[in-house]
Design a protein around this motif. Structure first.
Motif, PDB file in Angstrom:
ATOM      1  N   ASN A 108       0.829  -1.209   0.000  1.00 33.75           N
ATOM      2  CA  ASN A 108       0.000   0.000   0.000  1.00 33.75           C
ATOM      3  C   ASN A 108       0.867   1.264   0.000  1.00 33.75           C
ATOM      4  OD1 ASN A 108      -2.710   1.408   0.482  1.00 33.75           O
ATOM      5  ND2 ASN A 108      -1.537   2.096   2.247  1.00 33.75           N
ATOM      6  N   ASP A 109       1.882   1.301   0.871  1.00 31.40           N
ATOM      7  CA  ASP A 109       2.699   2.515   1.025  1.00 31.40           C
ATOM      8  C   ASP A 109       3.573   2.782  -0.198  1.00 31.40           C
ATOM      9  OD1 ASP A 109       1.618   2.879   3.514  1.00 31.40           O
ATOM     10  OD2 ASP A 109       3.313   2.020   4.604  1.00 31.40           O
ATOM     11  N   LEU A 110       4.175   1.729  -0.744  1.00 35.08           N
ATOM     12  CA  LEU A 110       5.131   1.910  -1.830  1.00 35.08           C
ATOM     13  C   LEU A 110       4.499   1.797  -3.211  1.00 35.08           C
ATOM     14  CD1 LEU A 110       8.115  -0.234  -0.451  1.00 35.08           C
ATOM     15  CD2 LEU A 110       7.629   2.184  -0.058  1.00 35.08           C
ATOM     16  N   GLY A 111       3.478   0.965  -3.341  1.00 36.35           N
ATOM     17  CA  GLY A 111       2.900   0.706  -4.650  1.00 36.35           C
ATOM     18  C   GLY A 111       1.593   1.415  -4.919  1.00 36.35           C
ATOM     19  N   VAL A 112       0.579   1.117  -4.130  1.00 42.65           N
ATOM     20  CA  VAL A 112      -0.755   1.656  -4.378  1.00 42.65           C
ATOM     21  C   VAL A 112      -0.747   3.182  -4.302  1.00 42.65           C
ATOM     22  CG1 VAL A 112      -3.150   1.716  -3.565  1.00 42.65           C
ATOM     23  CG2 VAL A 112      -1.875  -0.447  -3.551  1.00 42.65           C
ATOM     24  N   ASN A 113      -0.012   3.732  -3.359  1.00 47.33           N
ATOM     25  CA  ASN A 113       0.042   5.194  -3.216  1.00 47.33           C
ATOM     26  C   ASN A 113       0.787   5.879  -4.365  1.00 47.33           C
ATOM     27  OD1 ASN A 113      -1.409   5.095  -0.852  1.00 47.33           O
ATOM     28  ND2 ASN A 113       0.371   5.252   0.487  1.00 47.33           N
ATOM     29  N   SER A 114       1.486   5.097  -5.179  1.00 44.83           N
ATOM     30  CA  SER A 114       2.193   5.668  -6.337  1.00 44.83           C
ATOM     31  C   SER A 114       1.366   5.584  -7.612  1.00 44.83           C
ATOM     32  CB  SER A 114       3.520   4.926  -6.557  1.00 44.83           C
ATOM     33  OG  SER A 114       4.352   4.999  -5.417  1.00 44.83           O
ATOM     34  N   ASN A 153       8.246  -4.131  -3.592  1.00 51.19           N
ATOM     35  CA  ASN A 153       8.713  -3.418  -4.785  1.00 51.19           C
ATOM     36  C   ASN A 153       8.831  -4.343  -5.987  1.00 51.19           C
ATOM     37  OD1 ASN A 153       8.907  -0.698  -4.085  1.00 51.19           O
ATOM     38  ND2 ASN A 153      11.035  -0.565  -4.743  1.00 51.19           N
ATOM     39  N   ILE A 154       9.438  -5.512  -5.770  1.00 53.37           N
ATOM     40  CA  ILE A 154       9.669  -6.431  -6.880  1.00 53.37           C
ATOM     41  C   ILE A 154       8.350  -6.958  -7.446  1.00 53.37           C
ATOM     42  CG2 ILE A 154      10.538  -8.742  -7.419  1.00 53.37           C
ATOM     43  CD1 ILE A 154      12.971  -8.133  -5.729  1.00 53.37           C
ATOM     44  N   LEU A 155       7.361  -7.173  -6.590  1.00 48.79           N
ATOM     45  CA  LEU A 155       6.092  -7.722  -7.055  1.00 48.79           C
ATOM     46  C   LEU A 155       5.157  -6.666  -7.622  1.00 48.79           C
ATOM     47  CD1 LEU A 155       5.307 -10.393  -4.306  1.00 48.79           C
ATOM     48  CD2 LEU A 155       6.165 -10.761  -6.609  1.00 48.79           C
ATOM     49  N   PHE A 156       5.196  -5.448  -7.086  1.00 46.34           N
ATOM     50  CA  PHE A 156       4.224  -4.441  -7.499  1.00 46.34           C
ATOM     51  C   PHE A 156       4.755  -3.498  -8.572  1.00 46.34           C
ATOM     52  CE2 PHE A 156       1.021  -1.102  -7.108  1.00 46.34           C
ATOM     53  CZ  PHE A 156      -0.137  -1.863  -6.917  1.00 46.34           C
TER      54      PHE A 156
END
Length: 242
Positions: A30-36, A135-138
């Protein structure tokens, strides 16, 4: 370099508690992927539009007649090979990298990491590994979204300018490209995702001092992550496309 390898050696181990790791992993998604997602979407549409317009201008000024279908084809190829994987990764290096470095750096200067070590917790594994997996998955998902919306941005540019027909653009993006282009794009995306997660984590984990040093560490982390992404781009291009 030696300290970085040593830190990764402690990080890339089996999590001590699988349930806790999964909880942290979902939070990092959520913090690294969805919010981007919003930033990636906005950037990709405009990048795709710019690429399509540049392709049109280049083909128009060429002395050799170029079929209008090639605007869509060239836009798709450029987005897949370079713009989406590289440009979006550089943007994420700034957004995600600064977040990782500052969050871990704050834990270091407030002695929260020392407390984890005293309790017998493998702090690099606990703090960094979920970020690497997230990071690697999203990140490949974000890059795939970037490619799709970048192509759509080129379509919108054609609608807005009238320089090429919608039918020609659609036919162009349906033209065949080698599968290795796709593999190349997502291979380097995974490499970039690993760098975006680990380099800022290294700077944040080893920060010394107070809040001022955390800020400096975040800046250094972003700069070095971008430098390493560019170097990795060169190496991966040589490996796949030479």
């Amino acid at each position: 370099m030696g300290e970085y390898i040593l830190l990764m050696g402690k990080t890339l181990r089996r999590p001590q508690k699988g349930r806790m790791f999964f909880k942290l992993f979902m939070r990092e998604i959520n913090d690294l992927g969805v919010n981007s997602f919003g930033l990636v979407l906005f950037t990709s549409i405009f990048v795709g539009a710019v690429v399509a317009i540049q392709m049109y201008n280049n083909f128009k000024s060429s002395s050799i007649p170029v079929p209008p279908n090639f605007i869509g084809y060239a836009t798709k190829v450029v987005l897949i090979l370079e713009f989406s994987p590289t440009i979006i990764s550089l943007i994420l290096a700034g957004k995600v990298g600064s977040y990782i470095a500052s969050s871990i750096g704050t834990m270091r200067v407030t002695e929260q990491i020392d407390a984890l070590d005293i309790m017998g917790v493998n702090s690099p594994n606990f703090l960094i590994l979920p970020k690497i997996f997230a990071n690697i998955l999203f990140n490949p998902v974000l890059i795939a979204i970037s490619i799709v919306f970048g192509i759509y941005g080129g379509y919108l540019a054609g609608v807005a300018t009238g320089n090429w027909t919608q039918n020609n653009y659609i036919v162009g993006i349906q033209m065949y490209i080698p599968n290795k282009f796709i593999w190349y794009a997502f291979f380097k995306t995974v490499v970039f995702a690993f760098l975006i997660a680990t380099i800022p984590a290294y700077f944040g984990y080893n920060v010394k001092g107070g809040s001022l040093e955390v800020g400096r560490s975040s800046t250094q982390a972003v700069v070095w992550t971008m430098v390493m992404i560019i170097i990795a781009e060169l190496i991966s291009t040589q490996i796949f496309l030479s």
